[in-house]
Design an enzyme around this catalytic site. Structure first.
Site, PDB file in Angstrom:
ATOM      1  N   HIS A   1       9.383 -28.935  31.019  1.00  0.00           N
ATOM      2  CA  HIS A   1       8.967 -28.435  32.331  1.00  0.00           C
ATOM      3  C   HIS A   1       9.208 -29.518  33.371  1.00  0.00           C
ATOM      4  CE1 HIS A   1       5.757 -26.000  34.769  1.00  0.00           C
ATOM      5  NE2 HIS A   1       6.643 -26.578  35.564  1.00  0.00           N
TER       6      HIS A   1
ATOM      7  N   HIS B   1      11.619 -29.740  37.137  1.00  0.00           N
ATOM      8  CA  HIS B   1      12.532 -29.080  38.072  1.00  0.00           C
ATOM      9  C   HIS B   1      13.532 -30.110  38.595  1.00  0.00           C
ATOM     10  CE1 HIS B   1       9.847 -25.470  38.532  1.00  0.00           C
ATOM     11  NE2 HIS B   1       8.955 -26.355  38.122  1.00  0.00           N
TER      12      HIS B   1
ATOM     13  N   HIS C   1       6.741 -19.492  34.894  1.00  0.00           N
ATOM     14  CA  HIS C   1       5.514 -20.104  35.392  1.00  0.00           C
ATOM     15  C   HIS C   1       4.462 -19.001  35.489  1.00  0.00           C
ATOM     16  CE1 HIS C   1       8.099 -23.398  36.504  1.00  0.00           C
ATOM     17  NE2 HIS C   1       7.161 -24.038  37.177  1.00  0.00           N
TER      18      HIS C   1
ATOM     19  N   GLU D   1      -0.869 -20.923  36.669  1.00  0.00           N
ATOM     20  CA  GLU D   1      -1.025 -22.230  37.331  1.00  0.00           C
ATOM     21  C   GLU D   1      -2.120 -22.044  38.384  1.00  0.00           C
ATOM     22  OE1 GLU D   1       2.381 -23.465  39.668  1.00  0.00           O
ATOM     23  OE2 GLU D   1       1.696 -25.558  39.762  1.00  0.00           O
TER      24      GLU D   1
ATOM     25  N   ASP E   1       6.875 -31.836  35.644  1.00  0.00           N
ATOM     26  CA  ASP E   1       7.006 -30.812  36.687  1.00  0.00           C
ATOM     27  C   ASP E   1       7.918 -31.274  37.836  1.00  0.00           C
ATOM     28  OD1 ASP E   1       6.650 -28.327  37.817  1.00  0.00           O
ATOM     29  OD2 ASP E   1       4.548 -28.593  38.347  1.00  0.00           O
ATOM     30  N   ASP E   2       7.368 -31.995  38.796  1.00  0.00           N
ATOM     31  CA  ASP E   2       8.137 -32.473  39.954  1.00  0.00           C
ATOM     32  C   ASP E   2       7.814 -33.958  40.144  1.00  0.00           C
ATOM     33  OD1 ASP E   2       9.189 -29.798  41.033  1.00  0.00           O
ATOM     34  OD2 ASP E   2       7.045 -29.428  40.815  1.00  0.00           O
TER      35      ASP E   2
HETATM   36  N1  HPA Z   1       4.925 -24.001  40.442  1.00  0.00           N
HETATM   37  C1  HPA Z   1       5.731 -23.072  40.944  1.00  0.00           C
HETATM   38  N2  HPA Z   1       6.940 -23.355  41.409  1.00  0.00           N
HETATM   39  C2  HPA Z   1       7.358 -24.615  41.353  1.00  0.00           C
HETATM   40  C3  HPA Z   1       6.559 -25.612  40.843  1.00  0.00           C
HETATM   41  C4  HPA Z   1       5.276 -25.277  40.360  1.00  0.00           C
HETATM   42  O1  HPA Z   1       4.484 -26.129  39.877  1.00  0.00           O
HETATM   43  N3  HPA Z   1       7.267 -26.760  40.952  1.00  0.00           N
HETATM   44  C5  HPA Z   1       8.464 -26.444  41.485  1.00  0.00           C
HETATM   45  N4  HPA Z   1       8.525 -25.144  41.745  1.00  0.00           N
HETATM   46 ZN    ZN Z   2       6.975 -26.114  37.555  1.00  0.00          ZN
END
Ligand code: HPA
Ligand code: ZN
Length: 336
Positions: free
Chosen positions: A15, A17, A195, A198, A276-277
Protein backbone atom coordinates in the site's frame (compact mmCIF):
# COMPACT_ATOMS: atom_id res chain seq x y z
CA UNK A 1 17.21 -8.31 24.96
CA UNK A 2 18.37 -6.39 21.93
CA UNK A 3 15.89 -5.72 19.22
CA UNK A 4 16.46 -6.89 15.69
CA UNK A 5 17.00 -4.30 12.94
CA UNK A 6 13.64 -3.78 11.22
CA UNK A 7 15.47 -2.76 8.04
CA UNK A 8 16.83 -6.28 7.56
CA UNK A 9 13.37 -7.86 7.98
CA UNK A 10 12.33 -8.95 4.45
CA UNK A 11 8.92 -7.52 3.64
CA UNK A 12 6.50 -6.56 0.87
CA UNK A 13 4.99 -3.11 0.59
CA UNK A 14 1.41 -3.47 -0.65
CA UNK A 15 0.00 0.00 0.00
CA UNK A 16 2.02 2.87 -1.38
CA UNK A 17 0.90 5.44 -3.96
CA UNK A 18 3.47 6.48 -6.56
CA UNK A 19 2.14 10.05 -6.33
CA UNK A 20 2.42 9.87 -2.54
CA UNK A 21 6.19 9.40 -2.78
CA UNK A 22 6.59 12.82 -4.41
CA UNK A 23 8.89 14.69 -2.03
CA UNK A 24 8.67 18.52 -1.90
CA UNK A 25 12.17 18.86 -3.38
CA UNK A 26 11.05 16.88 -6.43
CA UNK A 27 7.82 18.90 -6.66
CA UNK A 28 9.86 22.08 -7.10
CA UNK A 29 12.51 20.54 -9.37
CA UNK A 30 9.89 19.11 -11.74
CA UNK A 31 7.80 22.31 -11.64
CA UNK A 32 10.85 24.27 -12.79
CA UNK A 33 11.77 21.72 -15.47
CA UNK A 34 8.22 21.45 -16.84
CA UNK A 35 7.23 25.12 -16.46
CA UNK A 36 4.37 24.32 -14.08
CA UNK A 37 3.26 27.21 -11.83
CA UNK A 38 2.79 26.19 -8.21
CA UNK A 39 0.63 27.98 -5.63
CA UNK A 40 3.42 27.58 -3.02
CA UNK A 41 6.24 30.06 -2.43
CA UNK A 42 8.95 27.47 -1.78
CA UNK A 43 9.68 24.03 -0.31
CA UNK A 44 9.22 25.23 3.28
CA UNK A 45 5.89 26.83 2.41
CA UNK A 46 4.71 23.59 0.80
CA UNK A 47 5.92 21.49 3.72
CA UNK A 48 4.21 23.80 6.20
CA UNK A 49 0.88 22.76 4.66
CA UNK A 50 1.40 19.07 5.46
CA UNK A 51 -1.02 19.21 8.35
CA UNK A 52 -4.36 17.60 7.60
CA UNK A 53 -7.53 17.20 9.61
CA UNK A 54 -9.09 14.65 7.25
CA UNK A 55 -8.58 12.67 4.04
CA UNK A 56 -10.05 15.35 1.75
CA UNK A 57 -7.68 18.09 2.96
CA UNK A 58 -4.79 15.80 2.12
CA UNK A 59 -6.19 14.77 -1.27
CA UNK A 60 -6.61 18.41 -2.36
CA UNK A 61 -2.91 19.10 -1.78
CA UNK A 62 -1.80 15.73 -3.13
CA UNK A 63 -3.62 16.14 -6.46
CA UNK A 64 -2.37 19.73 -6.78
CA UNK A 65 1.24 18.49 -6.51
CA UNK A 66 0.75 15.75 -9.12
CA UNK A 67 0.50 18.51 -11.76
CA UNK A 68 4.31 18.62 -11.91
CA UNK A 69 4.50 15.04 -13.26
CA UNK A 70 4.45 15.29 -17.03
CA UNK A 71 6.91 13.08 -18.91
CA UNK A 72 7.78 9.37 -18.92
CA UNK A 73 11.11 10.25 -17.27
CA UNK A 74 9.30 12.13 -14.47
CA UNK A 75 7.34 8.99 -13.60
CA UNK A 76 10.49 6.89 -13.84
CA UNK A 77 12.47 9.23 -11.56
CA UNK A 78 9.61 9.37 -9.06
CA UNK A 79 9.32 5.58 -8.75
CA UNK A 80 13.08 5.04 -8.91
CA UNK A 81 13.64 7.31 -5.89
CA UNK A 82 10.97 5.45 -3.93
CA UNK A 83 12.26 1.97 -4.91
CA UNK A 84 15.80 2.93 -3.92
CA UNK A 85 14.55 3.93 -0.48
CA UNK A 86 12.36 0.87 -0.19
CA UNK A 87 15.33 -1.41 -0.93
CA UNK A 88 17.20 0.30 1.91
CA UNK A 89 14.24 -0.44 4.21
CA UNK A 90 14.30 -4.19 3.45
CA UNK A 91 11.35 -4.12 1.03
CA UNK A 92 11.80 -7.06 -1.34
CA UNK A 93 8.51 -6.80 -3.24
CA UNK A 94 6.42 -3.72 -4.06
CA UNK A 95 2.91 -3.34 -5.44
CA UNK A 96 2.72 0.33 -6.36
CA UNK A 97 -0.57 2.20 -6.78
CA UNK A 98 -0.93 4.91 -9.36
CA UNK A 99 -3.86 7.20 -10.26
CA UNK A 100 -3.99 7.44 -14.08
CA UNK A 101 -7.02 9.76 -14.06
CA UNK A 102 -5.03 12.38 -12.13
CA UNK A 103 -2.64 12.52 -15.09
CA UNK A 104 -4.74 11.84 -18.18
CA UNK A 105 -7.15 14.63 -17.11
CA UNK A 106 -4.17 17.01 -17.59
CA UNK A 107 -3.32 15.65 -21.02
CA UNK A 108 -0.55 13.23 -19.97
CA UNK A 109 -0.52 10.03 -22.07
CA UNK A 110 -1.31 6.96 -19.99
CA UNK A 111 1.45 5.06 -21.83
CA UNK A 112 4.00 7.57 -20.52
CA UNK A 113 2.79 7.02 -16.96
CA UNK A 114 2.93 3.24 -17.32
CA UNK A 115 6.22 3.12 -19.19
CA UNK A 116 7.97 5.46 -16.77
CA UNK A 117 6.86 3.49 -13.72
CA UNK A 118 7.79 0.19 -15.40
CA UNK A 119 11.24 1.57 -16.33
CA UNK A 120 11.85 2.14 -12.63
CA UNK A 121 10.74 -1.39 -11.70
CA UNK A 122 13.06 -2.93 -14.29
CA UNK A 123 15.97 -0.93 -12.87
CA UNK A 124 15.09 -1.79 -9.25
CA UNK A 125 14.93 -5.48 -10.10
CA UNK A 126 18.36 -5.30 -11.73
CA UNK A 127 19.91 -3.19 -8.95
CA UNK A 128 18.22 -4.59 -5.86
CA UNK A 129 16.31 -7.76 -6.80
CA UNK A 130 13.02 -6.05 -5.95
CA UNK A 131 10.00 -7.74 -7.55
CA UNK A 132 6.46 -6.42 -7.90
CA UNK A 133 4.44 -4.25 -10.20
CA UNK A 134 1.64 -1.77 -10.63
CA UNK A 135 -1.91 -1.43 -9.34
CA UNK A 136 -4.08 0.87 -11.43
CA UNK A 137 -6.34 2.83 -9.10
CA UNK A 138 -9.62 4.34 -10.21
CA UNK A 139 -10.82 7.38 -8.29
CA UNK A 140 -14.10 6.80 -6.52
CA UNK A 141 -15.19 10.46 -6.51
CA UNK A 142 -15.35 10.32 -10.34
CA UNK A 143 -18.10 8.52 -12.30
CA UNK A 144 -17.77 4.77 -12.87
CA UNK A 145 -17.94 5.42 -16.64
CA UNK A 146 -14.73 7.38 -16.37
CA UNK A 147 -13.10 4.48 -14.54
CA UNK A 148 -14.28 2.05 -17.21
CA UNK A 149 -12.90 4.25 -20.00
CA UNK A 150 -9.55 4.42 -18.20
CA UNK A 151 -9.43 0.65 -17.79
CA UNK A 152 -10.38 0.06 -21.44
CA UNK A 153 -7.63 2.46 -22.54
CA UNK A 154 -5.03 0.07 -21.09
CA UNK A 155 -6.86 -3.21 -21.69
CA UNK A 156 -4.29 -4.11 -24.37
CA UNK A 157 -1.59 -3.68 -21.72
CA UNK A 158 -3.27 -5.65 -18.95
CA UNK A 159 -0.13 -7.80 -18.77
CA UNK A 160 1.72 -4.72 -17.48
CA UNK A 161 -0.59 -4.48 -14.46
CA UNK A 162 -1.00 -6.63 -11.37
CA UNK A 163 -4.37 -5.42 -10.16
CA UNK A 164 -7.09 -2.84 -10.14
CA UNK A 165 -7.53 -0.64 -7.05
CA UNK A 166 -9.77 2.18 -5.90
CA UNK A 167 -8.81 5.29 -3.96
CA UNK A 168 -9.60 8.99 -3.34
CA UNK A 169 -12.53 10.33 -1.25
CA UNK A 170 -14.43 7.52 0.46
CA UNK A 171 -17.44 8.69 2.50
CA UNK A 172 -20.40 9.48 0.25
CA UNK A 173 -18.88 7.66 -2.74
CA UNK A 174 -20.16 4.08 -2.72
CA UNK A 175 -18.25 1.28 -4.39
CA UNK A 176 -21.24 -0.59 -5.84
CA UNK A 177 -21.44 1.48 -9.08
CA UNK A 178 -17.89 0.26 -9.86
CA UNK A 179 -18.92 -3.42 -9.86
CA UNK A 180 -18.85 -3.63 -13.67
CA UNK A 181 -15.39 -2.02 -13.79
CA UNK A 182 -14.04 -4.62 -11.38
CA UNK A 183 -15.76 -7.43 -13.30
CA UNK A 184 -14.05 -6.20 -16.49
CA UNK A 185 -10.70 -6.03 -14.69
CA UNK A 186 -11.15 -9.60 -13.56
CA UNK A 187 -11.92 -10.60 -17.16
CA UNK A 188 -8.60 -8.99 -18.12
CA UNK A 189 -6.83 -11.20 -15.59
CA UNK A 190 -6.21 -8.52 -12.96
CA UNK A 191 -6.31 -9.00 -9.22
CA UNK A 192 -8.60 -6.70 -7.22
CA UNK A 193 -8.05 -4.48 -4.19
CA UNK A 194 -9.79 -1.33 -2.92
CA UNK A 195 -9.43 1.34 -0.26
CA UNK A 196 -12.28 0.87 2.21
CA UNK A 197 -12.87 1.37 5.90
CA UNK A 198 -10.34 4.21 6.21
CA UNK A 199 -12.86 6.99 6.95
CA UNK A 200 -15.86 4.95 5.85
CA UNK A 201 -17.77 2.69 8.23
CA UNK A 202 -17.79 -1.13 7.92
CA UNK A 203 -20.49 -1.02 5.21
CA UNK A 204 -17.80 0.27 2.83
CA UNK A 205 -15.68 -2.80 3.52
CA UNK A 206 -18.63 -5.15 3.05
CA UNK A 207 -19.31 -3.47 -0.29
CA UNK A 208 -15.68 -3.85 -1.41
CA UNK A 209 -15.92 -7.57 -0.61
CA UNK A 210 -19.37 -8.23 -2.05
CA UNK A 211 -19.71 -5.73 -4.91
CA UNK A 212 -16.08 -5.52 -6.06
CA UNK A 213 -14.93 -9.00 -4.97
CA UNK A 214 -11.59 -7.68 -3.73
CA UNK A 215 -8.81 -9.99 -2.54
CA UNK A 216 -7.30 -7.38 -0.22
CA UNK A 217 -8.70 -4.34 1.56
CA UNK A 218 -6.59 -1.19 1.74
CA UNK A 219 -6.71 0.34 5.24
CA UNK A 220 -9.88 -1.43 6.46
CA UNK A 221 -9.20 -0.41 10.04
CA UNK A 222 -12.82 0.50 10.76
CA UNK A 223 -13.68 -3.18 10.13
CA UNK A 224 -13.09 -3.80 13.81
CA UNK A 225 -16.36 -1.98 14.59
CA UNK A 226 -18.26 -4.95 13.14
CA UNK A 227 -17.54 -8.40 14.62
CA UNK A 228 -19.33 -10.18 11.74
CA UNK A 229 -17.07 -8.38 9.29
CA UNK A 230 -13.96 -9.38 11.23
CA UNK A 231 -15.19 -12.96 11.11
CA UNK A 232 -15.62 -12.70 7.33
CA UNK A 233 -12.13 -11.18 6.84
CA UNK A 234 -10.55 -13.95 8.89
CA UNK A 235 -12.59 -16.75 7.27
CA UNK A 236 -11.78 -15.54 3.74
CA UNK A 237 -8.13 -14.80 4.50
CA UNK A 238 -8.41 -11.19 3.35
CA UNK A 239 -5.22 -9.17 3.82
CA UNK A 240 -5.59 -5.65 5.22
CA UNK A 241 -2.95 -3.14 4.13
CA UNK A 242 -2.72 -0.95 7.20
CA UNK A 243 -0.86 2.38 7.19
CA UNK A 244 -0.28 3.48 10.80
CA UNK A 245 1.44 6.86 10.29
CA UNK A 246 -1.09 7.76 7.58
CA UNK A 247 -3.96 6.99 9.97
CA UNK A 248 -2.53 9.38 12.55
CA UNK A 249 -1.77 12.14 10.01
CA UNK A 250 -5.29 11.96 8.54
CA UNK A 251 -6.88 11.84 12.00
CA UNK A 252 -8.37 8.39 11.41
CA UNK A 253 -6.80 7.35 14.74
CA UNK A 254 -6.28 10.05 17.35
CA UNK A 255 -2.97 8.69 18.54
CA UNK A 256 -0.63 5.94 17.40
CA UNK A 257 -0.81 4.44 20.90
CA UNK A 258 -4.54 3.79 20.29
CA UNK A 259 -4.05 2.21 16.88
CA UNK A 260 -6.00 -1.05 16.40
CA UNK A 261 -3.10 -2.93 14.77
CA UNK A 262 -2.34 -5.16 17.81
CA UNK A 263 -6.04 -5.96 18.15
CA UNK A 264 -6.15 -6.97 14.48
CA UNK A 265 -3.30 -9.43 15.01
CA UNK A 266 -4.98 -10.82 18.15
CA UNK A 267 -8.19 -11.40 16.19
CA UNK A 268 -6.34 -13.26 13.43
CA UNK A 269 -6.81 -10.56 10.79
CA UNK A 270 -4.02 -10.65 8.17
CA UNK A 271 -2.77 -7.12 8.85
CA UNK A 272 0.30 -5.64 7.18
CA UNK A 273 2.25 -2.39 7.69
CA UNK A 274 2.68 0.08 4.84
CA UNK A 275 3.52 3.74 4.23
CA UNK A 276 0.61 4.92 1.97
CA UNK A 277 1.95 8.38 1.01
CA UNK A 278 5.37 8.52 2.66
CA UNK A 279 6.36 11.95 1.33
CA UNK A 280 3.33 13.47 3.06
CA UNK A 281 2.88 11.41 6.22
CA UNK A 282 6.26 11.63 7.89
CA UNK A 283 7.73 8.31 7.04
CA UNK A 284 8.56 5.41 4.77
CA UNK A 285 7.87 1.78 5.64
CA UNK A 286 10.69 1.40 8.14
CA UNK A 287 9.51 4.52 9.97
CA UNK A 288 6.12 2.81 10.23
CA UNK A 289 7.64 -0.44 11.53
CA UNK A 290 9.72 1.40 14.12
CA UNK A 291 6.77 3.57 15.15
CA UNK A 292 4.50 0.57 15.80
CA UNK A 293 7.28 -1.18 17.70
CA UNK A 294 7.76 1.85 19.95
CA UNK A 295 4.18 3.09 20.36
CA UNK A 296 2.31 -0.20 20.34
CA UNK A 297 4.92 -2.37 22.04
CA UNK A 298 4.98 -4.97 19.25
CA UNK A 299 7.78 -7.47 19.78
CA UNK A 300 9.98 -8.97 17.06
CA UNK A 301 7.67 -11.99 16.65
CA UNK A 302 4.74 -9.64 15.96
CA UNK A 303 6.82 -7.60 13.50
CA UNK A 304 7.77 -10.86 11.73
CA UNK A 305 4.06 -11.78 11.54
CA UNK A 306 3.31 -8.44 9.90
CA UNK A 307 6.08 -9.08 7.35
CA UNK A 308 4.81 -12.63 6.73
CA UNK A 309 1.31 -11.31 6.15
CA UNK A 310 2.66 -8.85 3.59
CA UNK A 311 4.38 -11.66 1.70
CA UNK A 312 1.48 -14.13 1.78
CA UNK A 313 -0.92 -11.34 0.74
CA UNK A 314 1.23 -10.27 -2.23
CA UNK A 315 0.42 -11.05 -5.86
CA UNK A 316 3.73 -12.87 -6.27
CA UNK A 317 4.56 -16.41 -7.36
CA UNK A 318 4.55 -19.24 -4.82
CA UNK A 319 8.33 -19.61 -5.27
CA UNK A 320 8.97 -15.95 -4.61
CA UNK A 321 6.77 -16.01 -1.52
CA UNK A 322 8.56 -19.11 -0.18
CA UNK A 323 11.93 -17.43 -0.70
CA UNK A 324 10.85 -14.28 1.14
CA UNK A 325 9.13 -16.18 3.96
CA UNK A 326 12.35 -18.14 4.54
CA UNK A 327 14.08 -14.78 4.92
CA UNK A 328 11.60 -13.75 7.61
CA UNK A 329 12.24 -17.01 9.52
CA UNK A 330 15.98 -16.43 9.24
CA UNK A 331 15.54 -12.88 10.60
CA UNK A 332 13.64 -14.14 13.61
CA UNK A 333 15.94 -17.15 14.18
CA UNK A 334 19.17 -15.15 14.07
CA UNK A 335 20.85 -15.13 17.49
CA UNK A 336 20.60 -11.83 19.33
N1 HPA B 1 -7.04 7.17 0.87
C1 HPA B 1 -7.67 7.39 -0.28
N2 HPA B 1 -7.03 7.81 -1.36
C2 HPA B 1 -5.72 8.01 -1.29
C3 HPA B 1 -5.03 7.80 -0.12
C4 HPA B 1 -5.73 7.36 1.02
O1 HPA B 1 -5.18 7.14 2.13
N3 HPA B 1 -3.74 8.12 -0.38
C5 HPA B 1 -3.67 8.47 -1.68
N4 HPA B 1 -4.87 8.42 -2.24
ZN1 ZN C 1 -3.82 4.70 0.19
Amino acid sequence: MTKRDTRTLPKAELHVHAEGTLEPEMVFALAAKNGVALPYADIDDLRSRYSFSNLQEFLDLYYACTAVLVTRDDFRDLAAAYLERAAHDGVRHVELFFDPQAHTARGVAIDDVLDGLLDAFRQAEADHGITGGLILCVMRHLPADDAMATLESVAHRAGDLLAIGMDSSEVGFPAAPFGAVYARAQELGLHAVAHAGEEGDPSYVWSALDDLRVQRVDHGIRSLEDPALVERLVADGITLTVCPLSNVRLAVTPDLADHPLPRMLELGVLATVNSDDPAYFGGYIDDNFRAVRTSLGLDDAALASLARNSITGAFASADRKAELLAGVDAWLDAPQ
